[in-house]
Design a protein around this motif. Structure first.
Motif, PDB file in Angstrom:
ATOM      1  N   ASN A 224       0.828  -1.202   0.000  1.00  0.00           N
ATOM      2  CA  ASN A 224       0.000   0.000   0.000  1.00  0.00           C
ATOM      3  C   ASN A 224       0.864   1.254   0.000  1.00  0.00           C
ATOM      4  OD1 ASN A 224      -2.621   0.701  -0.284  1.00  0.00           O
ATOM      5  ND2 ASN A 224      -3.150   0.562   1.863  1.00  0.00           N
ATOM      6  N   LYS A 225       1.932   1.258   0.779  1.00  0.00           N
ATOM      7  CA  LYS A 225       2.822   2.409   0.861  1.00  0.00           C
ATOM      8  C   LYS A 225       3.487   2.667  -0.489  1.00  0.00           C
ATOM      9  CE  LYS A 225       3.991   1.603   5.689  1.00  0.00           C
ATOM     10  NZ  LYS A 225       5.064   1.261   6.609  1.00  0.00           N
ATOM     11  N   ILE A 226       3.905   1.602  -1.150  1.00  0.00           N
ATOM     12  CA  ILE A 226       4.581   1.743  -2.432  1.00  0.00           C
ATOM     13  C   ILE A 226       3.602   2.251  -3.484  1.00  0.00           C
ATOM     14  CG2 ILE A 226       5.749   0.469  -4.279  1.00  0.00           C
ATOM     15  CD1 ILE A 226       6.877  -1.351  -2.048  1.00  0.00           C
ATOM     16  N   GLU A 227       2.375   1.742  -3.461  1.00  0.00           N
ATOM     17  CA  GLU A 227       1.364   2.193  -4.419  1.00  0.00           C
ATOM     18  C   GLU A 227       1.058   3.675  -4.206  1.00  0.00           C
ATOM     19  OE1 GLU A 227      -1.942  -0.422  -3.959  1.00  0.00           O
ATOM     20  OE2 GLU A 227      -0.817  -2.160  -4.655  1.00  0.00           O
ATOM     21  N   ASP A 228       1.010   4.107  -2.952  1.00  0.00           N
ATOM     22  CA  ASP A 228       0.777   5.518  -2.666  1.00  0.00           C
ATOM     23  C   ASP A 228       1.908   6.377  -3.223  1.00  0.00           C
ATOM     24  OD1 ASP A 228      -1.549   4.819  -1.329  1.00  0.00           O
ATOM     25  OD2 ASP A 228      -0.650   4.950   0.661  1.00  0.00           O
TER      26      ASP A 228
ATOM     27  N   LEU B  60      10.938  13.598   0.231  1.00  0.00           N
ATOM     28  CA  LEU B  60      12.291  13.182   0.569  1.00  0.00           C
ATOM     29  C   LEU B  60      12.995  14.245   1.409  1.00  0.00           C
ATOM     30  CD1 LEU B  60      14.408  10.961   0.183  1.00  0.00           C
ATOM     31  CD2 LEU B  60      15.126  12.122  -1.901  1.00  0.00           C
ATOM     32  N   THR B  61      12.827  15.488   1.045  1.00  0.00           N
ATOM     33  CA  THR B  61      13.423  16.588   1.803  1.00  0.00           C
ATOM     34  C   THR B  61      12.885  16.616   3.234  1.00  0.00           C
ATOM     35  OG1 THR B  61      13.653  17.875  -0.214  1.00  0.00           O
ATOM     36  CG2 THR B  61      13.778  19.082   1.851  1.00  0.00           C
ATOM     37  N   ASP B  62      11.573  16.463   3.366  1.00  0.00           N
ATOM     38  CA  ASP B  62      10.955  16.466   4.696  1.00  0.00           C
ATOM     39  C   ASP B  62      11.446  15.284   5.541  1.00  0.00           C
ATOM     40  OD1 ASP B  62       9.515  18.713   3.982  1.00  0.00           O
ATOM     41  OD2 ASP B  62       7.678  17.603   3.518  1.00  0.00           O
ATOM     42  N   LEU B  63      11.539  14.114   4.910  1.00  0.00           N
ATOM     43  CA  LEU B  63      11.982  12.929   5.644  1.00  0.00           C
ATOM     44  C   LEU B  63      13.443  13.039   6.074  1.00  0.00           C
ATOM     45  CD1 LEU B  63      10.199  10.153   3.575  1.00  0.00           C
ATOM     46  CD2 LEU B  63       9.779  10.706   5.977  1.00  0.00           C
TER      47      LEU B  63
ATOM     48  N   GLU C 233      11.702   3.628  10.615  1.00  0.00           N
ATOM     49  CA  GLU C 233      10.586   3.872   9.704  1.00  0.00           C
ATOM     50  C   GLU C 233      10.944   4.959   8.694  1.00  0.00           C
ATOM     51  OE1 GLU C 233       7.284   4.986  12.147  1.00  0.00           O
ATOM     52  OE2 GLU C 233       7.227   3.069  13.183  1.00  0.00           O
ATOM     53  N   VAL C 234      11.549   6.035   9.171  1.00  0.00           N
ATOM     54  CA  VAL C 234      11.921   7.146   8.299  1.00  0.00           C
ATOM     55  C   VAL C 234      12.992   6.699   7.308  1.00  0.00           C
ATOM     56  CG1 VAL C 234      13.016   9.420   8.255  1.00  0.00           C
ATOM     57  CG2 VAL C 234      11.233   8.937   9.923  1.00  0.00           C
ATOM     58  N   ARG C 235      13.992   5.962   7.781  1.00  0.00           N
ATOM     59  CA  ARG C 235      15.057   5.496   6.885  1.00  0.00           C
ATOM     60  C   ARG C 235      14.496   4.608   5.777  1.00  0.00           C
ATOM     61  NH1 ARG C 235      19.600   2.627   9.775  1.00  0.00           N
ATOM     62  NH2 ARG C 235      20.532   2.775   7.723  1.00  0.00           N
ATOM     63  N   ARG C 236      13.556   3.744   6.125  1.00  0.00           N
ATOM     64  CA  ARG C 236      12.968   2.861   5.114  1.00  0.00           C
ATOM     65  C   ARG C 236      12.120   3.639   4.114  1.00  0.00           C
ATOM     66  NH1 ARG C 236      11.531  -2.690   8.461  1.00  0.00           N
ATOM     67  NH2 ARG C 236      13.704  -3.265   8.727  1.00  0.00           N
ATOM     68  N   GLN C 237      11.406   4.638   4.600  1.00  0.00           N
ATOM     69  CA  GLN C 237      10.605   5.463   3.698  1.00  0.00           C
ATOM     70  C   GLN C 237      11.510   6.239   2.733  1.00  0.00           C
ATOM     71  OE1 GLN C 237       7.491   5.033   3.535  1.00  0.00           O
ATOM     72  NE2 GLN C 237       6.753   6.729   2.318  1.00  0.00           N
TER      73      GLN C 237
END
Length: 67
Positions: A3-7, A20-23, A47-51
């Motif tokens: 779901n995350k990848i589809e989003d 990406l900048t925000d993360l 979680e942030v690193r994986r995103q």
């Protein structure tokens, strides 16, 4: 996770760059909090690193597809 990848795939390149900048900013702040023992959710760092990795992977796929 699919779901995350589809989003992410539904977003434009500009939106991905902004995310990406925000993360990256959030990851910096989380590392700073961890170093000063003020972090509330240590798992958020992972979680942030994986995103970030998901976004970079998607950007790489799009770059290869454009060539």
């Amino acid at each position: 996770m699919a779901n995350k990848i589809e989003d992410l795939r539904a977003k434009t390149d500009d939106q991905l760059t902004a995310d990406l900048t925000d993360l990256k900013r959030e990851a910096f702040n989380l590392r700073f909090q961890a170093a000063t023992n003020q972090i509330e959710r240590p798992a958020r760092i992972q979680e942030v690193r994986r995103q970030i990795a998901r976004i970079k992977t998607l950007q790489g796929e799009r770059a290869r597809a454009a060539n």
